[in-house]
Motif scaffolding. Structure first.
Motif, PDB file in Angstrom:
ATOM      1  N   TYR A  16       0.859  -1.182   0.000  1.00  0.00           N
ATOM      2  CA  TYR A  16       0.000   0.000   0.000  1.00  0.00           C
ATOM      3  C   TYR A  16       0.893   1.230   0.000  1.00  0.00           C
ATOM      4  O   TYR A  16       1.932   1.257   0.656  1.00  0.00           O
ATOM      5  N   ARG A  17       0.451   2.244  -0.738  1.00  0.00           N
ATOM      6  CA  ARG A  17       1.186   3.503  -0.761  1.00  0.00           C
ATOM      7  C   ARG A  17       0.185   4.635  -0.962  1.00  0.00           C
ATOM      8  O   ARG A  17      -0.705   4.540  -1.806  1.00  0.00           O
ATOM      9  N   GLU A  18       0.338   5.688  -0.178  1.00  0.00           N
ATOM     10  CA  GLU A  18      -0.560   6.839  -0.273  1.00  0.00           C
ATOM     11  C   GLU A  18       0.186   8.089   0.161  1.00  0.00           C
ATOM     12  O   GLU A  18       1.006   8.047   1.063  1.00  0.00           O
ATOM     13  N   ARG A  19      -0.097   9.185  -0.506  1.00  0.00           N
ATOM     14  CA  ARG A  19       0.447  10.487  -0.106  1.00  0.00           C
ATOM     15  C   ARG A  19      -0.722  11.333   0.374  1.00  0.00           C
ATOM     16  O   ARG A  19      -1.712  11.481  -0.328  1.00  0.00           O
ATOM     17  N   VAL A  56       6.441  32.732  -6.111  1.00  0.00           N
ATOM     18  CA  VAL A  56       5.941  32.460  -4.756  1.00  0.00           C
ATOM     19  C   VAL A  56       4.758  31.497  -4.808  1.00  0.00           C
ATOM     20  O   VAL A  56       4.690  30.527  -4.045  1.00  0.00           O
ATOM     21  N   GLY A  57       3.800  31.738  -5.705  1.00  0.00           N
ATOM     22  CA  GLY A  57       2.629  30.859  -5.815  1.00  0.00           C
ATOM     23  C   GLY A  57       3.008  29.435  -6.175  1.00  0.00           C
ATOM     24  O   GLY A  57       2.585  28.471  -5.518  1.00  0.00           O
ATOM     25  N   ILE A  58       3.818  29.287  -7.210  1.00  0.00           N
ATOM     26  CA  ILE A  58       4.239  27.948  -7.642  1.00  0.00           C
ATOM     27  C   ILE A  58       5.123  27.294  -6.582  1.00  0.00           C
ATOM     28  O   ILE A  58       4.998  26.099  -6.306  1.00  0.00           O
ATOM     29  N   GLY A  59       5.989  28.073  -5.967  1.00  0.00           N
ATOM     30  CA  GLY A  59       6.874  27.528  -4.932  1.00  0.00           C
ATOM     31  C   GLY A  59       6.120  27.018  -3.720  1.00  0.00           C
ATOM     32  O   GLY A  59       6.439  25.952  -3.178  1.00  0.00           O
ATOM     33  N   LEU A  60       5.106  27.770  -3.274  1.00  0.00           N
ATOM     34  CA  LEU A  60       4.322  27.322  -2.122  1.00  0.00           C
ATOM     35  C   LEU A  60       3.537  26.048  -2.428  1.00  0.00           C
ATOM     36  O   LEU A  60       3.482  25.130  -1.601  1.00  0.00           O
ATOM     37  N   ILE A  61       2.942  25.982  -3.607  1.00  0.00           N
ATOM     38  CA  ILE A  61       2.209  24.768  -3.988  1.00  0.00           C
ATOM     39  C   ILE A  61       3.157  23.575  -4.037  1.00  0.00           C
ATOM     40  O   ILE A  61       2.852  22.501  -3.507  1.00  0.00           O
ATOM     41  N   ALA A  62       4.310  23.744  -4.670  1.00  0.00           N
ATOM     42  CA  ALA A  62       5.282  22.646  -4.756  1.00  0.00           C
ATOM     43  C   ALA A  62       5.773  22.229  -3.372  1.00  0.00           C
ATOM     44  O   ALA A  62       5.929  21.032  -3.092  1.00  0.00           O
ATOM     45  N   ALA A  66       5.322  18.552  -1.769  1.00  0.00           N
ATOM     46  CA  ALA A  66       6.536  17.808  -1.430  1.00  0.00           C
ATOM     47  C   ALA A  66       6.600  17.468   0.056  1.00  0.00           C
ATOM     48  O   ALA A  66       7.128  16.422   0.441  1.00  0.00           O
ATOM     49  N   ALA A  67       6.058  18.334   0.902  1.00  0.00           N
ATOM     50  CA  ALA A  67       6.117  18.113   2.348  1.00  0.00           C
ATOM     51  C   ALA A  67       4.981  17.240   2.867  1.00  0.00           C
ATOM     52  O   ALA A  67       4.970  16.894   4.048  1.00  0.00           O
ATOM     53  N   SER A  68       4.049  16.872   2.014  1.00  0.00           N
ATOM     54  CA  SER A  68       2.927  16.052   2.495  1.00  0.00           C
ATOM     55  C   SER A  68       3.418  14.654   2.852  1.00  0.00           C
ATOM     56  O   SER A  68       4.230  14.067   2.145  1.00  0.00           O
ATOM     57  N   PRO A  69       2.945  14.128   3.972  1.00  0.00           N
ATOM     58  CA  PRO A  69       3.441  12.838   4.446  1.00  0.00           C
ATOM     59  C   PRO A  69       2.978  11.680   3.571  1.00  0.00           C
ATOM     60  O   PRO A  69       1.946  11.752   2.909  1.00  0.00           O
ATOM     61  N   ARG A  70       3.745  10.606   3.606  1.00  0.00           N
ATOM     62  CA  ARG A  70       3.428   9.389   2.865  1.00  0.00           C
ATOM     63  C   ARG A  70       3.117   8.268   3.840  1.00  0.00           C
ATOM     64  O   ARG A  70       3.706   8.189   4.908  1.00  0.00           O
ATOM     65  N   ILE A  71       2.195   7.419   3.414  1.00  0.00           N
ATOM     66  CA  ILE A  71       1.847   6.224   4.178  1.00  0.00           C
ATOM     67  C   ILE A  71       2.180   5.040   3.295  1.00  0.00           C
ATOM     68  O   ILE A  71       1.899   5.056   2.094  1.00  0.00           O
ATOM     69  N   GLY A  72       2.762   4.009   3.873  1.00  0.00           N
ATOM     70  CA  GLY A  72       3.068   2.829   3.081  1.00  0.00           C
ATOM     71  C   GLY A  72       3.181   1.580   3.934  1.00  0.00           C
ATOM     72  O   GLY A  72       3.579   1.645   5.101  1.00  0.00           O
ATOM     73  N   VAL A  73       2.800   0.466   3.339  1.00  0.00           N
ATOM     74  CA  VAL A  73       3.047  -0.839   3.939  1.00  0.00           C
ATOM     75  C   VAL A  73       3.992  -1.527   2.975  1.00  0.00           C
ATOM     76  O   VAL A  73       3.605  -1.922   1.876  1.00  0.00           O
ATOM     77  N   ILE A  74       5.251  -1.609   3.379  1.00  0.00           N
ATOM     78  CA  ILE A  74       6.301  -2.144   2.520  1.00  0.00           C
ATOM     79  C   ILE A  74       6.890  -3.360   3.207  1.00  0.00           C
ATOM     80  O   ILE A  74       7.445  -3.255   4.297  1.00  0.00           O
ATOM     81  N   GLY A  75       6.754  -4.507   2.548  1.00  0.00           N
ATOM     82  CA  GLY A  75       7.193  -5.760   3.159  1.00  0.00           C
ATOM     83  C   GLY A  75       6.391  -6.014   4.415  1.00  0.00           C
ATOM     84  O   GLY A  75       5.171  -6.071   4.390  1.00  0.00           O
ATOM     85  N   SER A  76       7.079  -6.118   5.544  1.00  0.00           N
ATOM     86  CA  SER A  76       6.383  -6.328   6.818  1.00  0.00           C
ATOM     87  C   SER A  76       6.471  -5.084   7.702  1.00  0.00           C
ATOM     88  O   SER A  76       6.453  -5.182   8.921  1.00  0.00           O
TER      89      SER A  76
END
Length: 167
Positions: A16-19, A56-62, A66-76
């Motif tokens: 599973y992988r999600e941002r 500034v607008g494009i930089g803040l969106i990026a 980029a800083a949004s956390p990721r969730i993952g179930v990788i292997g065990s």
């Protein structure tokens, strides 16, 4: 973005992988910072103001994406943001939505629980930690697809406990 059952090189199977990316309204709010900067700089130079506002607008969106956390179930292993725990130490996850999820994010949140909760994401998965040496009783995780996350954690837990029994 969610993916299931993909080989991830030497780290194991990605179950599973999600941002947890910001909501559309959050991105719109970040984008509005560009025109605000442009308005402030306009008395100095219009061309510089437009360029700086766009950057500034494009930089803040990026940066938000980029800083949004990721969730993952990788292997065990369950990975949520920078934290990770082996599935052997996890219990059966509980999927919450609606009023139950709201309660779990507020008054129902255990004071010692580890949590990664995001506004604008309705689903919450509560994953109990069954390691007696761990002071954290459970992980509370926001997810846009909580059923898939819970199923991936269950599979990883079952396979990890099965491989541990074989040893």
């Amino acid at each position: 973005m969610q993916n299931t059952e993909v080989d991830d090189g030497g780290r194991g199977t990605v179950r599973y992988r999600e941002r947890l990316s910001p909501s559309l309204w959050g991105l719109v709010a970040a984008a509005l910072a560009g025109p605000m900067v442009a308005l402030v700089i306009t008395p100095i130079d219009t061309t510089v103001a437009l360029g700086l506002g766009a950057v500034v607008g494009i930089g803040l969106i990026a940066a938000w994406i980029a800083a949004s956390p990721r969730i993952g179930v990788i292997g065990s292993e369950l990975r949520v943001g920078r934290a990770h725990i082996d599935a052997v130490h996890l219990g059966d996850p509980v999927v919450l939505s609606g009023e139950d999820a709201r309660h779990a994010r507020g008054p129902g949140l255990h004071p010692r629980a580890w949590h990664l909760l995001r506004g604008g994401i309705d689903g919450v998965v509560v994953i109990p930690v069954e390691d007696p040496d761990d002071p954290v009783p459970a992980w509370y995780v926001s997810s846009r697809t909580p059923d898939r996350l819970a199923a991936a954690v269950r599979r990883a837990t079952q396979e990890a406990s099965h491989s541990r029994q074989l040893r």
